[in-house]
Write an enzyme that holds these catalytic residues in place. Structure first.
Site, PDB file in Angstrom:
ATOM      1  N   LYS A  10       0.760  10.966  -5.749  1.00 14.49           N
ATOM      2  CA  LYS A  10      -0.264  10.025  -5.454  1.00 14.49           C
ATOM      3  C   LYS A  10      -1.467  10.451  -4.129  1.00 14.49           C
ATOM      4  O   LYS A  10      -0.713  11.520  -3.775  1.00 14.49           O
ATOM      5  CB  LYS A  10       0.077   8.586  -4.884  1.00 14.49           C
ATOM      6  CG  LYS A  10       1.228   7.891  -5.997  1.00 14.49           C
ATOM      7  CD  LYS A  10       1.443   6.565  -5.525  1.00 14.49           C
ATOM      8  CE  LYS A  10       2.338   5.967  -6.458  1.00 14.49           C
ATOM      9  NZ  LYS A  10       3.167   4.691  -6.234  1.00 14.49           N
ATOM     10  N   TYR A  50      -1.014   0.544 -14.117  1.00 15.36           N
ATOM     11  CA  TYR A  50      -0.204  -0.330 -13.543  1.00 15.36           C
ATOM     12  C   TYR A  50      -0.305  -1.875 -14.056  1.00 15.36           C
ATOM     13  O   TYR A  50       0.027  -2.864 -13.300  1.00 15.36           O
ATOM     14  CB  TYR A  50      -0.538  -0.564 -11.815  1.00 15.36           C
ATOM     15  CG  TYR A  50      -0.127   0.916 -11.100  1.00 15.36           C
ATOM     16  CD1 TYR A  50       1.386   0.877 -10.977  1.00 15.36           C
ATOM     17  CD2 TYR A  50      -1.035   1.560 -10.379  1.00 15.36           C
ATOM     18  CE1 TYR A  50       1.969   1.825 -10.389  1.00 15.36           C
ATOM     19  CE2 TYR A  50      -0.385   2.593  -9.734  1.00 15.36           C
ATOM     20  CZ  TYR A  50       1.260   2.896  -9.750  1.00 15.36           C
ATOM     21  OH  TYR A  50       1.513   3.700  -9.158  1.00 15.36           O
ATOM     22  N   ASN A 113       3.782   5.408  -0.905  1.00 15.39           N
ATOM     23  CA  ASN A 113       4.971   5.886  -1.253  1.00 15.39           C
ATOM     24  C   ASN A 113       4.836   7.234  -2.056  1.00 15.39           C
ATOM     25  O   ASN A 113       5.852   7.586  -2.554  1.00 15.39           O
ATOM     26  CB  ASN A 113       6.007   4.760  -1.894  1.00 15.39           C
ATOM     27  CG  ASN A 113       5.387   4.431  -3.268  1.00 15.39           C
ATOM     28  OD1 ASN A 113       4.305   4.848  -3.901  1.00 15.39           O
ATOM     29  ND2 ASN A 113       6.231   3.433  -4.052  1.00 15.39           N
ATOM     30  N   HIS A 116       4.861   8.532  -7.948  1.00 20.02           N
ATOM     31  CA  HIS A 116       5.315   7.382  -8.994  1.00 20.02           C
ATOM     32  C   HIS A 116       6.061   8.278 -10.290  1.00 20.02           C
ATOM     33  O   HIS A 116       5.719   9.520 -10.385  1.00 20.02           O
ATOM     34  CB  HIS A 116       4.003   6.908  -9.729  1.00 20.02           C
ATOM     35  CG  HIS A 116       4.294   6.161 -10.946  1.00 20.02           C
ATOM     36  ND1 HIS A 116       4.723   4.821 -11.096  1.00 20.02           N
ATOM     37  CD2 HIS A 116       4.329   6.511 -12.299  1.00 20.02           C
ATOM     38  CE1 HIS A 116       5.002   4.526 -12.337  1.00 20.02           C
ATOM     39  NE2 HIS A 116       4.865   5.484 -13.045  1.00 20.02           N
ATOM     40  N   GLU A 127       3.348   5.973 -20.483  1.00 23.82           N
ATOM     41  CA  GLU A 127       2.548   6.678 -19.419  1.00 23.82           C
ATOM     42  C   GLU A 127       2.217   8.090 -19.773  1.00 23.82           C
ATOM     43  O   GLU A 127       1.026   8.798 -19.657  1.00 23.82           O
ATOM     44  CB  GLU A 127       3.388   6.931 -18.061  1.00 23.82           C
ATOM     45  CG  GLU A 127       3.420   5.342 -17.522  1.00 23.82           C
ATOM     46  CD  GLU A 127       4.588   5.095 -16.462  1.00 23.82           C
ATOM     47  OE1 GLU A 127       4.527   4.156 -15.821  1.00 23.82           O
ATOM     48  OE2 GLU A 127       5.203   6.356 -16.108  1.00 23.82           O
TER      49      GLU A 127
HETATM   50  P1  CMP Z   1       5.428   3.094  -8.226  1.00 24.52           P
HETATM   51  O1  CMP Z   1       6.577   3.678  -8.409  1.00 24.52           O
HETATM   52  O2  CMP Z   1       4.205   3.596  -8.463  1.00 24.52           O
HETATM   53  O3  CMP Z   1       5.288   1.701  -9.090  1.00 24.52           O
HETATM   54  C1  CMP Z   1       4.550   0.416  -8.610  1.00 24.52           C
HETATM   55  C2  CMP Z   1       3.896   0.617  -7.346  1.00 24.52           C
HETATM   56  O4  CMP Z   1       3.448  -0.482  -6.885  1.00 24.52           O
HETATM   57  C3  CMP Z   1       4.807   1.087  -6.236  1.00 24.52           C
HETATM   58  O5  CMP Z   1       5.266   2.405  -6.724  1.00 24.52           O
HETATM   59  C4  CMP Z   1       4.243   0.922  -4.905  1.00 24.52           C
HETATM   60  O6  CMP Z   1       3.247   1.985  -4.902  1.00 24.52           O
HETATM   61  C5  CMP Z   1       3.637  -0.229  -5.382  1.00 24.52           C
HETATM   62  N1  CMP Z   1       4.129  -1.488  -4.687  1.00 24.52           N
HETATM   63  C6  CMP Z   1       5.383  -2.069  -5.119  1.00 24.52           C
HETATM   64  N2  CMP Z   1       5.618  -3.185  -4.530  1.00 24.52           N
HETATM   65  C7  CMP Z   1       4.910  -3.275  -3.430  1.00 24.52           C
HETATM   66  C8  CMP Z   1       4.552  -4.192  -2.319  1.00 24.52           C
HETATM   67  N3  CMP Z   1       5.551  -4.978  -2.002  1.00 24.52           N
HETATM   68  N4  CMP Z   1       3.338  -3.897  -1.533  1.00 24.52           N
HETATM   69  C9  CMP Z   1       2.765  -3.052  -1.924  1.00 24.52           C
HETATM   70  N5  CMP Z   1       2.694  -1.779  -2.906  1.00 24.52           N
HETATM   71  C10 CMP Z   1       3.679  -2.126  -3.790  1.00 24.52           C
END
Ligand code: CMP
Length: 144
Positions: A10, A50, A113, A116, A127
């Site tokens: 990301k 998403y 984070n 993905h 995906e």
């Molecule tokens: P990812 O593994 O890309 O899959 C879904 C994404 O949603 C996750 O990583 C985070 O980036 C985001 N995400 C999931 N839960 C939350 C949350 N409570 N607040 C903000 N972002 C979230």
């Protein structure tokens, strides 16, 4: 079983200079890099990627985050790579991610984070085909 997974670094991962670190962990584990490109995702792409989360309160923020800069899209192939890739990535919430995992080692915030990874065989398939044309998945050829 040989399988493929989709991994995206990301915008925070790219901006923090963690591209080689992240790709390196997958390579050193023994997963085969068969697809790679760098893009600036459009809003439509982020929303499609998403789509399952469209009713979540953090959806708009998530789309904004994912479209905020360059993203590295990767396809790795290997035995059990979907589940094993998620072990390398670590728990979605970096506070729960074990040290030794990418999120456990490099981030603290669920909304930043870094990376993905597909969460199962169906999402991996969807995906990969969303982000890559068939012709962009490479074959490794070995000189014998
Ligand atoms: P990812 O593994 O890309 O899959 C879904 C994404 O949603 C996750 O990583 C985070 O980036 C985001 N995400 C999931 N839960 C939350 C949350 N409570 N607040 C903000 N972002 C979230």
């Amino acid at each position: 079983k040989q399988e493929r997974t989709f991994i995206a670094i990301k915008p925070d991962g790219v901006q923090r200079g963690l591209v080689s670190e992240i790709i390196g962990r997958f390579e050193k584990k023994g997963y085969k890099l068969v697809g790679m490109k760098m893009i600036n995702p459009t809003k439509a792409q982020a929303e499609e990627h998403y789509a399952d989360l469209s009713s979540k309160p953090f959806f708009n923020g998530l789309v904004k985050y994912f479209t905020s800069g360059a993203v590295v899209c990767l396809v790795f192939e290997g035995k059990g790579v979907i589940k094993g890739g998620r072990v390398l990535v670590g728990a979605t919430n970096p506070s729960d991610a074990n040290p030794g995992s990418i999120r456990g080692d490099f981030c603290v915030d669920i909304s930043r984070n870094l990376i993905h990874g597909s969460d199962g065989p169906e999402s991996a398939k969807a995906e990969i085909s969303m982000w890559f044309k068939d012709s962009e998945i490479t074959q490794w050829n070995f000189i014998t």
